[in-house]
Scaffold this motif. Structure first.
Motif, mmCIF file in Angstrom:
data_model
loop_
_atom_site.group_PDB
_atom_site.id
_atom_site.type_symbol
_atom_site.label_atom_id
_atom_site.label_comp_id
_atom_site.label_asym_id
_atom_site.label_seq_id
_atom_site.Cartn_x
_atom_site.Cartn_y
_atom_site.Cartn_z
ATOM 1 N N ALA A 79 -11.563 -7.094 -23.310
ATOM 2 C CA ALA A 79 -12.882 -6.476 -23.130
ATOM 3 C C ALA A 79 -13.882 -7.027 -24.139
ATOM 4 N N HIS A 80 -13.438 -7.206 -25.375
ATOM 5 C CA HIS A 80 -14.311 -7.774 -26.400
ATOM 6 C C HIS A 80 -14.654 -9.240 -26.083
ATOM 7 N N LEU A 81 -13.680 -9.982 -25.618
ATOM 8 C CA LEU A 81 -13.939 -11.373 -25.250
ATOM 9 C C LEU A 81 -14.952 -11.456 -24.111
ATOM 10 N N ASP A 82 -14.845 -10.539 -23.160
ATOM 11 C CA ASP A 82 -15.785 -10.527 -22.041
ATOM 12 C C ASP A 82 -17.209 -10.277 -22.527
ATOM 13 N N GLU A 83 -17.362 -9.332 -23.451
ATOM 14 C CA GLU A 83 -18.690 -9.052 -24.013
ATOM 15 C C GLU A 83 -19.245 -10.258 -24.765
ATOM 16 N N ARG A 84 -18.393 -10.898 -25.551
ATOM 17 C CA ARG A 84 -18.855 -12.072 -26.309
ATOM 18 C C ARG A 84 -19.173 -13.226 -25.367
ATOM 19 N N ALA A 85 -18.417 -13.372 -24.314
ATOM 20 C CA ALA A 85 -18.691 -14.420 -23.337
ATOM 21 C C ALA A 85 -20.029 -14.191 -22.647
ATOM 22 N N ARG A 86 -20.472 -12.939 -22.574
ATOM 23 C CA ARG A 86 -21.799 -12.632 -22.034
ATOM 24 C C ARG A 86 -22.874 -12.789 -23.099
ATOM 25 N N ARG A 87 -22.483 -13.331 -24.244
ATOM 26 C CA ARG A 87 -23.344 -13.705 -25.361
ATOM 27 C C ARG A 87 -23.884 -12.507 -26.135
ATOM 28 N N VAL A 88 -23.153 -11.396 -26.072
ATOM 29 C CA VAL A 88 -23.415 -10.320 -27.022
ATOM 30 C C VAL A 88 -23.017 -10.831 -28.393
ATOM 31 N N PRO A 89 -23.874 -10.715 -29.414
ATOM 32 C CA PRO A 89 -23.541 -11.280 -30.733
ATOM 33 C C PRO A 89 -22.222 -10.742 -31.278
ATOM 34 N N LEU A 90 -21.489 -11.613 -31.935
ATOM 35 C CA LEU A 90 -20.222 -11.223 -32.543
ATOM 36 C C LEU A 90 -20.407 -10.017 -33.462
ATOM 37 N N GLN A 91 -21.497 -10.022 -34.246
ATOM 38 C CA GLN A 91 -21.723 -8.945 -35.206
ATOM 39 C C GLN A 91 -21.942 -7.596 -34.534
ATOM 40 N N HIS A 92 -22.492 -7.602 -33.312
ATOM 41 C CA HIS A 92 -22.670 -6.348 -32.589
ATOM 42 C C HIS A 92 -21.330 -5.784 -32.122
ATOM 43 N N LEU A 93 -20.353 -6.652 -31.932
ATOM 44 C CA LEU A 93 -19.045 -6.212 -31.470
ATOM 45 C C LEU A 93 -18.153 -5.778 -32.622
ATOM 46 N N THR A 94 -18.261 -6.470 -33.749
ATOM 47 C CA THR A 94 -17.403 -6.143 -34.898
ATOM 48 C C THR A 94 -18.075 -5.190 -35.880
ATOM 49 N N GLY A 95 -19.424 -5.116 -35.822
ATOM 50 C CA GLY A 95 -20.157 -4.257 -36.752
ATOM 51 C C GLY A 95 -20.315 -4.842 -38.128
ATOM 52 N N ARG A 96 -20.028 -6.142 -38.258
ATOM 53 C CA ARG A 96 -20.142 -6.753 -39.573
ATOM 54 C C ARG A 96 -20.450 -8.240 -39.446
ATOM 55 N N GLY A 97 -20.923 -8.825 -40.541
ATOM 56 C CA GLY A 97 -21.186 -10.248 -40.585
ATOM 57 C C GLY A 97 -21.120 -10.723 -42.019
ATOM 58 N N HIS A 98 -20.929 -12.021 -42.205
ATOM 59 C CA HIS A 98 -20.741 -12.580 -43.538
ATOM 60 C C HIS A 98 -21.978 -13.380 -43.955
ATOM 61 N N PHE A 99 -22.371 -13.216 -45.207
ATOM 62 C CA PHE A 99 -23.519 -13.936 -45.760
ATOM 63 C C PHE A 99 -23.231 -14.215 -47.225
ATOM 64 N N ARG A 100 -23.135 -15.488 -47.564
ATOM 65 C CA ARG A 100 -22.698 -15.893 -48.903
ATOM 66 C C ARG A 100 -21.402 -15.163 -49.243
ATOM 67 N N TYR A 101 -21.381 -14.337 -50.293
ATOM 68 C CA TYR A 101 -20.148 -13.657 -50.698
ATOM 69 C C TYR A 101 -20.104 -12.207 -50.228
ATOM 70 N N LEU A 102 -21.009 -11.847 -49.328
ATOM 71 C CA LEU A 102 -21.115 -10.464 -48.869
ATOM 72 C C LEU A 102 -20.552 -10.307 -47.464
ATOM 73 N N THR A 103 -20.026 -9.129 -47.180
ATOM 74 C CA THR A 103 -19.772 -8.700 -45.817
ATOM 75 C C THR A 103 -20.715 -7.552 -45.533
ATOM 76 N N LEU A 104 -21.632 -7.772 -44.607
ATOM 77 C CA LEU A 104 -22.696 -6.822 -44.321
ATOM 78 C C LEU A 104 -22.396 -6.018 -43.066
ATOM 79 N N ALA A 105 -22.831 -4.768 -43.052
ATOM 80 C CA ALA A 105 -22.821 -3.974 -41.823
ATOM 81 C C ALA A 105 -24.005 -4.413 -40.978
ATOM 82 N N LEU A 106 -23.742 -4.776 -39.725
ATOM 83 C CA LEU A 106 -24.777 -5.306 -38.839
ATOM 84 C C LEU A 106 -24.576 -4.773 -37.433
#
Length: 315
Positions: free
Chosen positions: A62-89
């Motif tokens: 189900a997650h792969l299907d959403e990402r294949a529809r180009r929903v951003p990865l961060q919207h699916l996982t709720g997080r993203g990486h920036f430099r040395y941080l893991t941010l809630a996104l």
């Protein structure tokens, strides 16, 4: 080959077929998210194997299907990486990009220059310490990265969008970093108690030309329009107005660092030079060699003449 490895490899092929450039990484991140583990642990289990929850294949698909529809990865996982941080996104906030890390590197280089022999620069207010303001802070990625890597710097962030500011405040809580976050319009006077005393102003403003539609569906369909469009045909109306506000915050010789589109590497420096309030106007490339960040010093002692040549970015 372990079942997990088979599933992740198949997931990567699905994403690649949908046009996702980071298919391998995203397939791993989604699997790790579903299992509630870090990507490094996921890769270890891909090699060593182990029992998977009965719901894994269905949820992962189900997650792969959403990402294949180009929903951003961060919207699916709720997080993203920036430099040395893991941010809630998630939805409602601009997703930070790797190229913005170059701007952070330039800010840190300036902070280190000020903190080195002969610094920091004395203030007319008599208040010690180095000050940085991040305008259009969004998720707070720039502000939090600076605060994490140079904790002695006083950092403030300004954001107009209430949903984006909510993400920034969430990140402040989860990261435990002391950054003053305020809702406000970066084209209007702000932080007036710091006027003329700030050492560095960082900005990743809206800069996409009006009428230009981003190619990437993740940007076009999911990033907030407020964070994208620069208010004019060349995309520079809002950046130039924000630069005027930055000029009121900076002390003489203080540094403005403003991100821009790769097509604006000459236009933005030219606009700042024409304003007559900036010296040492310089453009810096990102790690791919594309024009990405303009730096300029507030007029006054230490500002110096404009420099139009592009200099290497600082890391």
């Amino acid at each position: 080959m372990t079942l997990l490895r088979q599933l992740v490899r198949a997931g990567a092929r699905t994403l690649a077929g949908a046009g996702v450039d980071s298919a391998d990484v995203d397939a791993v991140e989604l699997a790790a998210h579903v299992l509630g583990i870090e990507a490094a642990e996921l890769r270890r289990r891909m090699v060593l194997g182990g029992e998977l929850p009965s719901s894994f294949e269905r949820t992962y698909a189900a997650h792969l299907d959403e990402r294949a529809r180009r929903v951003p990865l961060q919207h699916l996982t709720g997080r993203g990486h920036f430099r040395y941080l893991t941010l809630a996104l998630g939805p409602g906030v601009f997703l930070p990009r790797p190229e913005t890390e170059v701007l952070v590197g330039l800010a840190l280089a300036e902070i280190d220059r000020l903190a080195g022999p002969g610094g920091p620069v004395a203030r007319t207010s008599g208040v010690g310490g180095i000050r940085l303001v991040d305008l259009c802070t969004g998720s707070g990625a720039i502000a939090f990265a600076v605060k994490q890597e140079r904790p002695g710097v006083a950092v403030r962030g300004l954001e107009l969008s209430e949903p984006a500011l909510a993400w920034a405040r969430r990140n402040r809580t989860r990261l435990g970093l002391e950054v003053d976050l305020v809702r406000g319009d970066a084209t209007q006077p702000c932080f007036v108690d710091w006027s003329g005393t700030v050492d560095v102003v960082t900005v990743n403003p809206p800069y996409i030309p009006v009428g230009a539609v981003p190619v990437d569906p993740e940007v076009r369909d999911h990033d907030p329009e407020l964070a994208l469009y620069g208010g004019s045909a060349d995309g520079l109306a809002l950046p130039v107005r924000i630069a005027r506000v930055a000029a009121t915050l900076l002390r003489p010789g203080g540094l403005l660092l403003m991100e821009h589109a790769d097509a604006q590497g000459e236009a933005l420096p030219a606009a700042l030079t024409a304003a007559g309030t900036w010296g040492q106007v310089t453009d810096h490339p990102d790690l791919a060699g594309r024009p990405r960040v303009t730096s300029a010093r507030a007029a006054g002692p230490g500002a110096g003449p404009s420099v139009r040549a592009r200099l290497p970015s600082h890391e």
